[in-house]
Write a protein that holds these residues in place. Structure first.
Motif, PDB file in Angstrom:
ATOM      1  N   LEU A  58      44.677  26.954  38.039  1.00 11.14           N
ATOM      2  CA  LEU A  58      43.239  26.990  37.744  1.00 11.14           C
ATOM      3  C   LEU A  58      42.692  25.564  37.765  1.00 11.14           C
ATOM      4  CD1 LEU A  58      43.197  29.556  34.804  1.00 11.14           C
ATOM      5  CD2 LEU A  58      42.139  29.882  37.036  1.00 11.14           C
ATOM      6  N   ASP A  59      43.590  24.601  37.647  1.00 10.49           N
ATOM      7  CA  ASP A  59      43.178  23.202  37.599  1.00 10.49           C
ATOM      8  C   ASP A  59      44.139  22.412  38.488  1.00 10.49           C
ATOM      9  OD1 ASP A  59      41.801  20.993  36.921  1.00 10.49           O
ATOM     10  OD2 ASP A  59      42.111  21.172  34.738  1.00 10.49           O
ATOM     11  N   GLU A  78      43.061  26.728  49.526  1.00 13.88           N
ATOM     12  CA  GLU A  78      42.087  27.181  48.537  1.00 13.88           C
ATOM     13  C   GLU A  78      41.844  28.686  48.646  1.00 13.88           C
ATOM     14  OE1 GLU A  78      40.686  25.281  46.178  1.00 13.88           O
ATOM     15  OE2 GLU A  78      39.604  27.018  45.392  1.00 13.88           O
ATOM     16  N   SER A  82      43.997  32.384  45.053  1.00 13.49           N
ATOM     17  CA  SER A  82      43.785  33.512  44.149  1.00 13.49           C
ATOM     18  C   SER A  82      44.811  34.606  44.391  1.00 13.49           C
ATOM     19  CB  SER A  82      42.386  34.083  44.332  1.00 13.49           C
ATOM     20  OG  SER A  82      41.461  33.161  43.862  1.00 13.49           O
ATOM     21  N   ALA A  83      45.055  34.883  45.665  1.00 17.44           N
ATOM     22  CA  ALA A  83      46.033  35.909  46.004  1.00 17.44           C
ATOM     23  C   ALA A  83      47.417  35.466  45.539  1.00 17.44           C
ATOM     24  CB  ALA A  83      46.034  36.169  47.498  1.00 17.44           C
ATOM     25  N   ARG A  85      48.128  33.489  43.065  1.00 14.05           N
ATOM     26  CA  ARG A  85      48.155  33.570  41.611  1.00 14.05           C
ATOM     27  C   ARG A  85      48.355  35.021  41.190  1.00 14.05           C
ATOM     28  NH1 ARG A  85      43.674  30.225  40.116  1.00 14.05           N
ATOM     29  NH2 ARG A  85      42.257  31.963  40.307  1.00 14.05           N
ATOM     30  N   ARG A  86      47.610  35.910  41.868  1.00 12.35           N
ATOM     31  CA  ARG A  86      47.640  37.321  41.545  1.00 12.35           C
ATOM     32  C   ARG A  86      49.042  37.905  41.740  1.00 12.35           C
ATOM     33  NH1 ARG A  86      42.927  38.738  44.642  1.00 12.35           N
ATOM     34  NH2 ARG A  86      44.308  39.282  46.334  1.00 12.35           N
ATOM     35  N   PHE A  93      46.445  35.900  27.490  1.00 11.46           N
ATOM     36  CA  PHE A  93      45.630  34.866  26.858  1.00 11.46           C
ATOM     37  C   PHE A  93      45.463  35.124  25.359  1.00 11.46           C
ATOM     38  CE2 PHE A  93      44.266  35.541  31.187  1.00 11.46           C
ATOM     39  CZ  PHE A  93      44.265  34.257  31.711  1.00 11.46           C
TER      40      PHE A  93
ATOM     41  N   GLN B 575      38.208  35.342  37.326  1.00 18.36           N
ATOM     42  CA  GLN B 575      38.928  34.288  38.041  1.00 18.36           C
ATOM     43  C   GLN B 575      40.332  34.138  37.516  1.00 18.36           C
ATOM     44  OE1 GLN B 575      36.957  30.516  38.176  1.00 18.36           O
ATOM     45  NE2 GLN B 575      36.622  30.876  40.323  1.00 18.36           N
ATOM     46  N   LYS B 576      40.464  34.201  36.193  1.00 19.02           N
ATOM     47  CA  LYS B 576      41.781  34.033  35.593  1.00 19.02           C
ATOM     48  C   LYS B 576      42.721  35.149  36.011  1.00 19.02           C
ATOM     49  CE  LYS B 576      40.527  31.382  31.501  1.00 19.02           C
ATOM     50  NZ  LYS B 576      40.153  31.513  30.096  1.00 19.02           N
ATOM     51  N   VAL B 577      42.158  36.345  36.203  1.00 21.77           N
ATOM     52  CA  VAL B 577      43.003  37.486  36.514  1.00 21.77           C
ATOM     53  C   VAL B 577      43.332  37.543  38.007  1.00 21.77           C
ATOM     54  CG1 VAL B 577      43.267  39.955  36.201  1.00 21.77           C
ATOM     55  CG2 VAL B 577      41.974  38.648  34.585  1.00 21.77           C
ATOM     56  N   GLY B 578      42.759  36.648  38.765  1.00 22.82           N
ATOM     57  CA  GLY B 578      43.218  36.586  40.140  1.00 22.82           C
ATOM     58  C   GLY B 578      42.178  36.934  41.188  1.00 22.82           C
ATOM     59  N   MET B 579      40.915  36.827  40.809  1.00 24.23           N
ATOM     60  CA  MET B 579      39.885  37.019  41.804  1.00 24.23           C
ATOM     61  C   MET B 579      39.464  35.628  42.248  1.00 24.23           C
ATOM     62  SD  MET B 579      36.951  39.717  40.932  1.00 24.23           S
ATOM     63  CE  MET B 579      36.050  40.531  42.198  1.00 24.23           C
ATOM     64  N   SER B 580      39.265  35.468  43.537  1.00 24.32           N
ATOM     65  CA  SER B 580      38.869  34.132  43.974  1.00 24.32           C
ATOM     66  C   SER B 580      37.407  33.913  43.644  1.00 24.32           C
ATOM     67  CB  SER B 580      39.083  33.984  45.473  1.00 24.32           C
ATOM     68  OG  SER B 580      38.108  34.724  46.156  1.00 24.32           O
ATOM     69  N   ARG B 581      37.011  32.671  43.612  1.00 25.68           N
ATOM     70  CA  ARG B 581      35.632  32.348  43.270  1.00 25.68           C
ATOM     71  C   ARG B 581      34.662  33.009  44.253  1.00 25.68           C
ATOM     72  NH1 ARG B 581      35.015  26.218  42.630  1.00 25.68           N
ATOM     73  NH2 ARG B 581      36.917  26.637  41.469  1.00 25.68           N
ATOM     74  N   GLU B 583      35.141  35.772  45.915  1.00 21.92           N
ATOM     75  CA  GLU B 583      35.069  37.213  45.660  1.00 21.92           C
ATOM     76  C   GLU B 583      34.136  37.512  44.488  1.00 21.92           C
ATOM     77  OE1 GLU B 583      39.323  39.142  46.964  1.00 21.92           O
ATOM     78  OE2 GLU B 583      39.290  37.753  45.297  1.00 21.92           O
ATOM     79  N   SER B 664      35.174  26.619  35.557  1.00 24.50           N
ATOM     80  CA  SER B 664      36.566  26.852  35.210  1.00 24.50           C
ATOM     81  C   SER B 664      37.481  26.476  36.355  1.00 24.50           C
ATOM     82  CB  SER B 664      36.784  28.308  34.840  1.00 24.50           C
ATOM     83  OG  SER B 664      36.495  29.110  35.956  1.00 24.50           O
ATOM     84  N   GLY B 665      36.946  25.866  37.400  1.00 20.22           N
ATOM     85  CA  GLY B 665      37.736  25.609  38.593  1.00 20.22           C
ATOM     86  C   GLY B 665      38.562  24.355  38.537  1.00 20.22           C
TER      87      GLY B 665
END
Lengths: 255, 665
Positions: A58-59, A78, A82-83, A85-86, A93, B575-581, B583, B664-665
């Motif tokens: 995330l950072d 970039e 997300s994929a 990470r998923r 959390f 975003q944390k759960v895995g969706m890209s910005r 999306e 949050s990026g």
């Protein structure tokens, strides 16, 4: 086999109005083996959350690298992050981060839906997890209808359902009462015993005492680490407390 | 504590909340301005003295009531939104040791500031603009523009009175809310009630039925007279339907979508369906408000604009000929006497009547039931759609005018129908049955009352004896005296308006008292009062349209702001759960787009369904140019949509700034 490798991680924040830069992480290196259950401890402001955010991609670090199964996070594009990470990371959390617009079941499904899995496959995957976590009968409910402990178990289910390489937990017991926290920690142990790698950030001694290994971070550096080996939870608890006292009173490194 | 503590705190509060307070204050200023101007115009003595001015003023004073009521509701509503956003702040003050009475004091001072700024700026703007608007109004009305500038005392007083009341009410309501709440509740104020909406099937069914009912009325109402009475009812049904369907219907549809697993568990639909459900729950009423207001603006503006633009058409429809004389016969003078008088006037002006139409006739009203005409006044039914006007005309006059040599038996007629078709083969009236020998498709186009709100039939009968017999039968049935027949004389003139007007005046004088009960009409003479009425309506339509648009803008703005705050958190979680910005951004953008354009599209559908009934209403107002109305409607929708899109674009910026991609990026 090493799942996560962190080498010389450094993170410096510069404030927007040209104030003096703040160093969150100075030089952090450690690694996590497959099937391990590790905890990172440190006081508020020690850089725990920064570290976790970098691990979660995330950072981005100022320098240094993070390798997940030998693959550098910084080399991932970039668009694919997300994929990635998923599919490789699961998150738990402190404040659950469940979306109140979804039922608990849909919250758990979220990462799979994003990966384009079919409903049949999702329910097939959910069934054993729900049974293990004891959330089968609350799946149709909404986050605001259930207790904190139940919410956190759903969050764990959401992290597990993608079969991730590594689960990152940020202060997972922070919003729970002692009983719910105890339950969650038992659950983590159980998951870990089935081979799931876990990395937990916490400042709860109790939570950390369940882990196989505890890393202490102070002023942005790994200050010390403890291995549980054959110790009981209670003995580990004592040992962690001692270490924290030493850290707080400014003692040097030992062991 | 310093004397200046509270005023200072109040000022800081307003400054801190500028993002939400500024639009509110601007709206206050706007409504103050509009109300002042409207009262100023409706009370203006100069306008009242002008010909037709009093008609305009009675239309405008209706407008003042609309604005007053609307301002009160609207400002009250927006202010409650502001308070909701600030509850946390009040809770903090409370916890920091301010008692509720202290908070009340701060709030009172804040209200005083807002009221001061709004009234000050609003009145100043109103006074300055009133002259301009006055000139615009006079221009619209085709009136002379007088010089001079004035400030209206009564208007000032009315504004102060109304808005002091509104501000006091909003303050009291806020105090009531604060007084009832506990500090902890205040602190949590922003985040309560995220429960999943229930499907209210009853409301869905009710909404569908009443919307369908409203549409049905609009589509099936045939006669303009019926449209007049049904329109209001249809509007009510559509309003009820809109509210029900926006609130309950949207949720029901989304839940059905969710139940369809194959559809719901797809990446694109998953977050959208759940997100929309949440948004609709929060915003359904606001969106329904926008939809109804948008529809109102569109109807108001498109009709008044087309009436105004179509003024010449309207005049021509209402007054098909330049000079139209109708007089009862037998009078002291003969028909020839009348004709001579008119001829003398024309000769004097060196003009000649063209397309002359003159005939003797008897007119009466009745309900048509199949091939029967029920004329007994006490039996005339309430069903206005069957009301018909009948004009009986002797064959002799028809043949003369049409240059025909048609012949009719005693019980035979020729019929020309207007407004509603006469399809029977016989016609029974006063127990006498006529058979229709021929249906005429031309000839009486230029007769007076051709376009009436009910249908009209021009019936040619054998001779004057039949005409008179019918009139006697009518009188006998209703127990009054036979009034004899009337004589109609109409013609066009090839002359400019001033000459026609002069001819009109001269004939009027010539007829004088010799022809009691006679009437003379001319589009030229009526023009002024038509301009007064339709110009007044046009002005009011634009003015209220502007007010409603302002309200719509404000509601949209507040929606964007409150959505922004809510979405910020959800955006981060996703975003944390895995969706890209990308999306997340795409998903939220499409949801916001749907939410904002749903009211507009619905308003468009409403308008489309309302179109038939509105054309009938316009026919009552003598506007039969459907093409013109269609163009005006299309134009209005286009302009409105454009405006709406601009507003959306501007407020979306605020929204994205709040959500601020990338924190949050």
């Amino acid at each position: 086999m090493t799942i996560l490798e962190v080498n010389n991680l450094k993170k410096v924040y510069t404030t927007r109005f040209g104030g003096s830069p703040v160093q969150a992480l100075a030089n952090v290196s450690f690694s996590v083996e497959e099937g391990e259950y590790a905890a990172i401890m440190g006081e508020s402001g020690s850089g725990k959350t920064t570290l976790l955010n970098i691990l979660a991609s995330l950072d981005k670090p100022t320098s240094g690298e993070v390798l997940l199964k030998g693959k550098g996070l910084s080399t991932i594009k970039e668009k694919e992050i997300s994929a990635f990470r998923r599919e490789n990371l699961g998150f738990v959390f402190q404040d659950f981060n469940l979306l109140d617009t979804f039922s608990l079941q849909d919250n758990i499904f979220l990462p799979l839906v994003l990966s384009g899995k079919s409903y049949e496959e999702m329910s097939r995957r959910l069934e054993p997890i729900a049974r293990k976590l004891g959330i089968g009968d609350i799946l149709a409910k909404y986050p605001y209808e259930v207790s904190g402990g139940q919410k956190q178990r759903c969050a764990v289910a959401r992290a597990l359902i993608t079969k991730p390489q590594l689960i990152l937990a940020d202060e997972p017991t922070g919003s729970l009462d002692s009983q719910a926290a105890e339950g969650l920690l038992r659950l983590f142990k159980e998951i870990n015993s089935e081979g799931q790698t876990l990395l937990m950030v916490t400042h709860s001694v109790k939570a950390a005492s369940h882990a196989q290994r505890v890393l202490f971070i102070k002023d942005g550096e790994v200050f010390h680490q403890l291995y549980k080996a054959g110790m009981s939870d209670e003995a580990m608890y004592q040992k962690i407390s001692d270490t924290l006292t030493t850290m707080a009173t400014g003692g040097g490194r030992h062991e | 504590m310093s004397r200046f503590f509270y005023p200072k705190l109040a000022a800081t509060n307003l400054k801190k909340n500028a993002q939400t307070y500024l639009p509110y204050i601007l709206t206050c200023i706007g409504t103050v301005m509009m109300y002042y101007i409207m009262v100023f115009l409706s009370e203006n003595e100069g306008l009242g003295k002008m010909a037709g001015g009093s008609q305009v003023q009675s239309i405008l004073s209706m407008g003042t009531y609309v604005i007053a009521i609307f301002s009160a509701i609207f400002l009250f509503y927006t202010h409650s939104f502001l308070v909701k956003r600030r509850k946390k702040e009040f809770g903090l003050f409370n916890i920091l040791g301010m008692e509720k009475k202290h908070i009340a004091r701060v709030l009172a001072i804040e209200t005083l500031y807002v009221a001061g700024i709004s009234l000050g700026a609003g009145l100043l703007g109103g006074i300055l603009l009133s002259k301009l608007i006055f000139m615009v109004l006079l221009k619209i009305l085709n009136f002379e523009v007088p010089l001079g500038f004035e400030v209206s005392g009564p208007a000032l007083a009315a504004v102060l009175f109304l808005f002091a009341g509104i501000f006091l009410l909003t303050l009291l309501n806020t105090l009531r809310q604060i007084h009832l709440a506990k500090p902890v509740e205040l602190l949590m104020g922003g985040q309560t009630g995220e429960t999943e909406p229930k499907t209210k099937w009853l409301l869905v069914v009710m909404g569908t039925l009443s919307l369908g009912g409203g549409y049905y009325i609009s589509l099936t109402t045939q006669s303009p007279l019926a449209a007049l009475t049904q329109f209001f009812f249809a509007v009510l049904l559509v309003i009820v339907g809109t509210y029900c369907l926006f609130t309950a219907g949207s949720i029901a549809v989304l839940k059905l979508l969710r139940r369809n697993k194959g559809y719901y568990y797809q990446t694109r639909h998953f977050t959208a369906v759940a997100g929309m459900m949440y948004r609709m729950k929060q915003n359904a009423v606001g969106l329904a408000n926008i939809c109804i207001m948008a529809t109102a603006v569109l109807v108001m503006v498109s009709t008044t604009v087309s009436l105004y633009i179509g003024m010449e058409d309207v005049l021509r429809t209402r007054y098909p000929q330049h000079i139209m004389i109708s007089t009862p016969m037998p009078a002291q003078q003969s028909v020839e006497g009348l004709q001579t008088s008119v001829k003398e006037v024309l000769v004097k002006h060196g003009l000649e009547g063209k397309d002359r139409l003159d005939y003797r006739y008897v007119a009466f009203v009745g309900n048509q039931e199949g091939d029967r005409l029920i004329t007994n006044l006490s039996n005339i039914s309430d069903d206005s759609s069957s009301v018909r006007e009948f004009y009986l005309i002797p064959l002799e006059d028809y043949n003369r005018l049409a240059k025909r040599t048609a012949s009719l038996g005693d019980d035979e007629i020729l019929i020309y129908s207007s407004g509603s078709k006469y399809e029977e083969d016989t016609l029974t009236v006063f127990n006498r049955t006529f058979s229709v020998k021929e249906r005429l498709d031309s000839f009486f186009e230029n007769s007076p009352n051709r376009v009436s709100i009910s249908g009209s039939y021009y019936v040619v009968v054998k001779d004057m004896d039949v005409v008179k017999a019918m009139e006697e039968a009518r009188a006998k049935e209703n127990g009054d005296d036979p009034s004899g027949y009337r004589y109609y004389l109409g013609f066009d003139l090839e002359a400019d308006e001033a000459d026609i007007s002069a001819v009109y005046q001269d004939i009027r004088t010539a007829l004088g008292s010799d022809y009691p009960g006679s009437s003379i009409e001319s589009p030229v003479a009526a023009k002024e009062s038509f301009f007064a009425i339709y110009g007044g309506l046009f002005f009011l339509g634009i003015f209220l349209g502007a007010l409603f648009i302002m309200a719509t803008v404000l509601i949209i703005y507040y929606k964007q702001v409150s959505e922004g705050y809510d979405d910020k958190a959800r955006f981060e979680i996703m975003q944390k759960v895995g969706m890209s910005r990308e999306e997340v951004r795409g998903s939220i953008r499409s949801q916001v787009l749907i939410v904002f354009f749903l009211p507009l599209v619905t308003a468009g559908i409403h308008i489309a369904f309302a179109f038939p009934i509105i054309t009938k209403l316009l026919a009552v107002l003598n506007l039969t140019n459907v093409g013109l109305f269609a163009w005006c409607t299309a134009g209005t929708i286009l302009v409105f949509a454009l405006f709406y899109a601009i507003v959306y674009g501007l407020t979306a910026k605020v929204y994205y700034r709040i959500v601020s991609w990338g924190t949050s990026g």
